[in-house]
Design a protein around this motif. Structure first.
Motif, PDB file in Angstrom:
ATOM      1  N   CYS A 387      34.870 -33.224 -23.526  1.00 25.73           N
ATOM      2  CA  CYS A 387      33.967 -32.356 -24.291  1.00 25.73           C
ATOM      3  C   CYS A 387      33.759 -31.011 -23.604  1.00 25.73           C
ATOM      4  N   THR A 388      34.379 -30.804 -22.442  1.00 26.42           N
ATOM      5  CA  THR A 388      34.240 -29.529 -21.736  1.00 26.42           C
ATOM      6  C   THR A 388      34.886 -28.410 -22.543  1.00 26.42           C
ATOM      7  N   PRO A 389      34.145 -27.382 -22.938  1.00 26.17           N
ATOM      8  CA  PRO A 389      34.736 -26.285 -23.726  1.00 26.17           C
ATOM      9  C   PRO A 389      35.546 -25.338 -22.851  1.00 26.17           C
ATOM     10  N   ALA A 390      36.486 -24.663 -23.468  1.00 32.89           N
ATOM     11  CA  ALA A 390      37.342 -23.731 -22.737  1.00 32.89           C
ATOM     12  C   ALA A 390      36.654 -22.403 -22.461  1.00 32.89           C
ATOM     13  N   SER A 391      35.556 -22.135 -23.150  1.00 34.03           N
ATOM     14  CA  SER A 391      34.867 -20.862 -22.961  1.00 34.03           C
ATOM     15  C   SER A 391      33.413 -21.007 -23.369  1.00 34.03           C
ATOM     16  N   SER A 392      32.654 -19.956 -23.150  1.00 38.68           N
ATOM     17  CA  SER A 392      31.240 -19.951 -23.530  1.00 38.68           C
ATOM     18  C   SER A 392      31.032 -19.339 -24.907  1.00 38.68           C
ATOM     19  N   VAL A 393      32.102 -19.270 -25.705  1.00 35.78           N
ATOM     20  CA  VAL A 393      32.002 -18.691 -27.054  1.00 35.78           C
ATOM     21  C   VAL A 393      30.965 -19.405 -27.909  1.00 35.78           C
ATOM     22  N   PRO A 394      30.903 -20.769 -27.916  1.00 33.38           N
ATOM     23  CA  PRO A 394      29.876 -21.426 -28.741  1.00 33.38           C
ATOM     24  C   PRO A 394      28.461 -20.965 -28.406  1.00 33.38           C
ATOM     25  N   CYS A 395      28.222 -20.694 -27.121  1.00 36.49           N
ATOM     26  CA  CYS A 395      26.896 -20.221 -26.730  1.00 36.49           C
ATOM     27  C   CYS A 395      26.690 -18.769 -27.145  1.00 36.49           C
ATOM     28  N   GLU A 396      27.753 -17.978 -27.053  1.00 38.38           N
ATOM     29  CA  GLU A 396      27.651 -16.564 -27.427  1.00 38.38           C
ATOM     30  C   GLU A 396      27.426 -16.397 -28.931  1.00 38.38           C
ATOM     31  N   ARG A 397      27.899 -17.366 -29.711  1.00 39.75           N
ATOM     32  CA  ARG A 397      27.678 -17.304 -31.158  1.00 39.75           C
ATOM     33  C   ARG A 397      26.205 -17.447 -31.512  1.00 39.75           C
ATOM     34  N   VAL A 398      25.452 -18.077 -30.609  1.00 41.54           N
ATOM     35  CA  VAL A 398      24.004 -18.182 -30.824  1.00 41.54           C
ATOM     36  C   VAL A 398      23.398 -16.789 -30.911  1.00 41.54           C
ATOM     37  N   PHE A 399      23.889 -15.892 -30.073  1.00 43.74           N
ATOM     38  CA  PHE A 399      23.320 -14.551 -30.036  1.00 43.74           C
ATOM     39  C   PHE A 399      23.819 -13.686 -31.188  1.00 43.74           C
ATOM     40  N   SER A 400      24.904 -14.081 -31.821  1.00 42.49           N
ATOM     41  CA  SER A 400      25.318 -13.384 -33.040  1.00 42.49           C
ATOM     42  C   SER A 400      24.264 -13.609 -34.123  1.00 42.49           C
ATOM     43  N   THR A 401      23.773 -14.843 -34.183  1.00 46.41           N
ATOM     44  CA  THR A 401      22.684 -15.152 -35.121  1.00 46.41           C
ATOM     45  C   THR A 401      21.396 -14.451 -34.696  1.00 46.41           C
ATOM     46  N   ALA A 402      21.134 -14.450 -33.396  1.00 46.72           N
ATOM     47  CA  ALA A 402      19.911 -13.802 -32.907  1.00 46.72           C
ATOM     48  C   ALA A 402      19.907 -12.319 -33.227  1.00 46.72           C
ATOM     49  N   GLY A 403      21.081 -11.680 -33.139  1.00 49.61           N
ATOM     50  CA  GLY A 403      21.169 -10.254 -33.452  1.00 49.61           C
ATOM     51  C   GLY A 403      20.856  -9.949 -34.903  1.00 49.61           C
ATOM     52  N   GLU A 404      21.167 -10.920 -35.780  1.00 48.15           N
ATOM     53  CA  GLU A 404      20.839 -10.725 -37.198  1.00 48.15           C
ATOM     54  C   GLU A 404      19.357 -10.955 -37.467  1.00 48.15           C
ATOM     55  N   LEU A 405      18.743 -11.814 -36.674  1.00 50.37           N
ATOM     56  CA  LEU A 405      17.315 -12.094 -36.866  1.00 50.37           C
ATOM     57  C   LEU A 405      16.448 -10.962 -36.322  1.00 50.37           C
ATOM     58  N   VAL A 406      16.769 -10.514 -35.107  1.00 53.99           N
ATOM     59  CA  VAL A 406      15.986  -9.424 -34.500  1.00 53.99           C
ATOM     60  C   VAL A 406      16.667  -8.107 -34.834  1.00 53.99           C
ATOM     61  N   SER A 407      16.367  -7.575 -35.977  1.00 54.59           N
ATOM     62  CA  SER A 407      16.942  -6.309 -36.427  1.00 54.59           C
ATOM     63  C   SER A 407      15.888  -5.213 -36.344  1.00 54.59           C
ATOM     64  N   LYS A 408      16.275  -4.010 -36.717  1.00 54.41           N
ATOM     65  CA  LYS A 408      15.328  -2.896 -36.689  1.00 54.41           C
ATOM     66  C   LYS A 408      14.175  -3.127 -37.673  1.00 54.41           C
ATOM     67  N   LYS A 409      14.459  -3.858 -38.746  1.00 48.52           N
ATOM     68  CA  LYS A 409      13.414  -4.132 -39.729  1.00 48.52           C
ATOM     69  C   LYS A 409      12.505  -5.284 -39.296  1.00 48.52           C
ATOM     70  N   ARG A 410      12.944  -6.052 -38.288  1.00 47.30           N
ATOM     71  CA  ARG A 410      12.131  -7.182 -37.831  1.00 47.30           C
ATOM     72  C   ARG A 410      11.951  -7.096 -36.312  1.00 47.30           C
ATOM     73  N   ASN A 411      11.732  -5.891 -35.844  1.00 55.14           N
ATOM     74  CA  ASN A 411      11.672  -5.696 -34.395  1.00 55.14           C
ATOM     75  C   ASN A 411      10.350  -6.133 -33.773  1.00 55.14           C
TER      76      ASN A 411
END
Length: 428
Positions: A387-411
């Protein structure tokens, strides 16, 4: 780690495991507001707290991070196996540094970037290029610009520019611009550089798309990159491409040697029934990995015999005459040898490695589901390490969602609410 538009730092921790249905799963354990300084001690404290909250402290087999010094030091403080399997980042740095050491290639990249930027920023140039492409009977394609943090974007930029060199040249000659088109010699250099870089691009794409046991492919991927460089060497004519090839080959060799020394990756490679020992370039490193696998297997066997109830003496043994006590010392010694965890581990590992490898397209977890009775102790290890992943991409995808949640309109979104929103978004 991630920083929002409000300059608030967050730390995310994802968990990768194989469930009871032999499916690879990823869950977000938490996204925690991190106002303190990013020291190793603070990182270790927060990670330890998350693991304790989920009661998994003793279940964690390794921690996957990038090569940041504070991340490495925090893992050392937690006394957990560390796997710097940020393979995608390693490939990015490996290729980027190799390209930067070739002045001719750097000059071509800058020139190409100016051309691409011009066609992407000028409406007139964009329309002219599309019109020329249609007149030549080509598909209308836009040029691609590189992103400094992603080396494969450089590959895609040069590849698209090389494919569309005729329409680009015609468009530039008809437009009023001071930009100088790339010469035929420069396109030759680009073509050979793309030949050298193509396997690295393929490896990046494949590891990014891998939805199965990606950690078992890391060491083998470096071996395949080395062999691909060997095959392409005879086709190179330009000095820039030859030097790029030499730099990449040296860095791939160094990286492969380091990866083949990481216990987590070596075990995942051997336990991957698609590759097993074929994944290693170094025979000595492979032998070390096999010894490590035997030791892990012996530990599993010894643990089960120590902690699981053993069958008691049979009725025949209970009714045996007392005269048999003459042989009790020999019988106990023979029984002790028969129950040697090390001997049983060696036998099980040898039987497993002697079996033929499954096809690369087959699912390794399906194989272990079918073979769990044949190799019961290796099956347990497979659940722990595949189950060891080859990269931290799955964790970085969390912040892709976070970037959409914390926008200029919801700062003004409260950090506690943000933590809960991301957790629900990723786990439900």
């Amino acid at each position: 780690m991630w920083t929002s538009v409000n300059m608030e730092a967050y730390l995310a921790l994802t968990c990768h495991y194989i469930n009871e249905n032999l499916q690879l799963c990823t869950s977000v354990l938490g996204v925690q507001y991190f106002p303190q300084s990013h020291t190793a001690g603070n990182l270790a404290q927060v990670k330890r707290g998350m693991m304790e909250d989920w009661a998994i402290t003793n279940k964690v087999k390794c921690l996957v991070t990038d090569a940041a010094p504070n991340m490495i030091a925090s893992t050392r403080q937690l006394q957990i196996r560390h796997s710097i399997t940020e393979t995608l980042n390693s490939l990015n740095l490996l290729v980027r540094k190799s390209c930067d050491q070739i002045p001719t290639l750097t000059s071509i990249r800058h020139k190409a970037r100016h051309i691409v930027t011009y066609f992407r920023s000028s409406t007139t140039a964009k329309e002219e290029l599309a019109q020329v492409q249609q007149q030549m009977g080509r598909t209308t394609l836009k040029l691609i610009n590189e992103v400094p943090t992603r080396w494969n974007s450089t590959y895609e930029m040069l590849s698209r520019l090389h494919d569309e060199r005729e329409p680009v040249w015609v468009s530039l000659t008809s437009l009023k611009t001071d930009l100088t088109p790339l010469t035929a010699d420069e396109y030759n250099i680009i073509g050979e550089a793309l030949l050298v870089l193509a396997p690295f691009h393929q490896a990046t794409v494949e590891l990014s798309e891998e939805r199965r046991v990606s950690g078992s492919k890391v060491i083998l991927m470096m071996k395949m990159l080395y062999l691909a460089l060997e095959c392409n060497a005879s086709d190179l004519r330009t000095q820039a491409a030859i030097h790029l090839h030499e730099h990449l080959k040296r860095r791939v060799t160094d990286t492969a040697s380091n990866l083949e020394s990481l216990s987590v990756l070596t075990l995942a490679t051997l336990l991957g029934p698609r590759f097993k020992s074929f994944g290693f370039r170094s025979s000595s490193k492979c032998n070390e990995a096999v010894s490590r696998l035997r030791s892990e297997c012996a530990s599993i066997i010894d643990y089960r015999r120590t902690n699981e109830p053993q069958p008691g003496p049979s009725a025949q043994q209970l009714s045996a005459p007392t005269s048999d006590n003459l042989w009790q010392h020999l019988d106990s010694e023979v029984a002790r040898q028969a129950k040697s965890a090390t001997a049983d581990a060696i036998q099980e590992v040898q039987r497993y490695l002697a079996e033929g490898n499954i096809a690369r397209s087959q699912d390794p977890l399906q194989y272990w589901d079918n073979q769990k009775a044949t190799f019961p102790h290796l099956f347990r290890l497979a659940l722990q390490f595949l189950c060891t992943p080859a990269s931290s991409v799955p964790c970085e995808r969390v912040f892709s969602t976070a970037g959409e949640l914390v926008s200029k309109k919801r700062n003004r979104l409260n950090f506690k609410i943000l933590e809960q929103l991301i957790f629900l978004n990723k786990n439900l």
